[in-house]
Design an enzyme around this catalytic site. Structure first.
Site, PDB file in Angstrom:
ATOM      1  N   HIS A 106      -2.278   0.496   6.971  1.00 24.89           N
ATOM      2  CA  HIS A 106      -2.603   0.824   5.581  1.00 24.89           C
ATOM      3  C   HIS A 106      -2.113   2.226   5.262  1.00 24.89           C
ATOM      4  O   HIS A 106      -2.018   3.082   6.151  1.00 24.89           O
ATOM      5  CB  HIS A 106      -4.115   0.719   5.355  1.00 24.89           C
ATOM      6  N   CYS A 155       0.820  -1.221   0.000  1.00 23.31           N
ATOM      7  CA  CYS A 155       0.000   0.000   0.000  1.00 23.31           C
ATOM      8  C   CYS A 155       0.853   1.270   0.000  1.00 23.31           C
ATOM      9  O   CYS A 155       0.555   2.235  -0.715  1.00 23.31           O
ATOM     10  CB  CYS A 155      -0.964   0.002   1.179  1.00 23.31           C
ATOM     11  N   ASN A 209      -7.430   5.398  -2.136  1.00 22.57           N
ATOM     12  CA  ASN A 209      -7.110   4.144  -1.463  1.00 22.57           C
ATOM     13  C   ASN A 209      -6.567   3.191  -2.527  1.00 22.57           C
ATOM     14  O   ASN A 209      -7.269   2.902  -3.501  1.00 22.57           O
ATOM     15  CB  ASN A 209      -8.381   3.575  -0.823  1.00 22.57           C
TER      16      ASN A 209
END
Length: 393
Positions: free
Chosen positions: A340, A243, A360
């Site tokens: 994250h 991520c 995201n």
């Protein structure tokens, strides 16, 4: 004019008026029939209760159109006629429900976004539905999947587990959105079944929520929108732990106006000795984020908490990228996505309220939510606390 002529003219006028009345009544009846037929084909979503807190209803009505317009602007899409469907819920297979409410956002008859109202900050997770403060978010989460069956005479239940999100219809469970977990089998149909308890609770609801347009439309206005120049979504995270790699690549591509960076190459630079087979399991630590940024000519520093709206506004104007660092509220040590990273893309004022727009890496679209909310309700039904930021990409 003699009396017989007057009578004849009166009779002709009367016949014309009666004919017009019959035609108008017929048109009215046909119009009502068309509406009834249209509504009879509307998708219905099962819910345990159709009761929604008034503050949730008010927020949804006040915000949805402005949010949709702002997100359309980010993708250079034309604005249209925005309408709000009815609220629905998402359940686990054992009947548990999350603490969010979901609304389909309809544009020119097509479901294009999902409006999500979820707890605003970590403290709100322990409050009742009526007492908690809500954050409003918009994204394309399952919107396309709902739109594909919107005009069918369907009755579905929206379900979730660790593998993703499902639609249950006529006893069949279908996976519509898979979670970004390694070795996740993206099966079209699942052998899972709804628990008897949930089935019973759903049956007690008098009216399922309908995915249809509401007549009332709020004139929401986007007063201001400030976007990181040259930002584009070029890739998507799925079955790896990259991520931060995806976020750094996206931000550096934007601020340097290039297509040079990608998540794989960044992770390979950080882990030169690791095999390709094991590389997807490698995560990125704060010191690596800082050092990699510096190696690319960027002065990166860590800042605790959520940056202020004004700070985001100025950094974005200065073409400086911000990476969100968040941690799962569940604190499950076995969760491969316990931490994250996301990229801040823009900020906006909608109806005089401050919003942040972020990407995201799990998604192919952007999301908008309140600038003063530290809780991120992400696309896989996970709540993350925004605890810090890496600034300077």
């Amino acid at each position: 004019m003699n009396s017989s002529c007057k009578t004849r003219v009166f009779n002709i006028i009367s016949i014309i008026m009666v004919s017009m009345l019959i035609l108008s009544l017929g048109a009215f009846a046909n119009n009502n029939k068309a509406k009834a037929d249209s509504h009879s084909k509307q998708l219905e979503i099962n819910v345990k209760s159709d009761k929604v807190p008034q503050k949730v209803k008010d927020l949804a009505q006040q915000q949805f159109a402005g949010y949709a317009k702002a997100l359309d602007k980010q993708s250079n899409a034309k604005t249209g006629k925005y309408e709000l469907g009815e609220a629905f819920k998402i359940y686990k297979f054992n009947g548990e429900e999350d603490n969010s409410y979901y609304y389909p956002v309809i544009k020119d008859g097509k479901i294009v976004y999902t409006l999500t109202l979820s707890p605003k900050n970590k403290d709100d997770l322990n409050k009742s539905k009526e007492d908690m403060n809500y954050s409003v978010k918009i994204s394309n989460f399952i919107a396309k999947d709902l739109d594909q069956i919107k005009d069918k005479n369907s009755n579905i239940t929206v379900l979730t587990d660790e593998k993703g999100f499902y639609f249950e219809e006529d006893g069949k469970v279908r996976l519509v959105k898979a979670t970004p977990l390694a070795n996740n089998i993206k099966e079209k149909e699942s052998a899972k079944t709804v628990s008897p308890q949930l089935k019973q609770e759903l049956k007690t609801t008098v009216t399922p929520t309908k995915v249809e347009e509401n007549e009332a439309i709020q004139e929401d206005q986007v007063q201001y929108e400030n976007t990181l120049k040259n930002f584009k979504i070029r890739e998507q995270q799925f079955d790896n732990s990259w991520c931060a790699g995806f976020s750094m690549a996206a931000l550096l591509n934007a601020t340097k106006n290039t297509d040079t960076y990608n998540a794989h190459d960044i992770m390979r630079t950080l882990y030169p000795e690791v095999s390709e087979q094991d590389l997807p399991n490698c995560a990125t630590f704060p010191n690596q984020m800082i050092e990699y940024g510096k190696s690319q000519g960027r002065d990166i520093h860590y800042q605790e908490g959520v940056p202020s709206y004004n700070q985001v506004d100025q950094l974005t104007k200065d073409n400086v990228g911000i990476m969100i660092l968040a941690q799962s509220v569940s604190q499950n040590p076995n969760d491969p996505h316990l931490g994250h990273a996301l990229a801040v893309v823009a900020n906006a004022k909608i109806n005089d309220q401050e919003k942040l727009i972020y990407w995201n890496p799990w998604d192919t679209e952007l999301s908008i939510q309140d600038a003063d909310s530290s809780l991120l309700h992400l696309s896989f039904n996970r709540d993350y606390n925004w605890y810090g930021s890496m600034i300077g990409y």
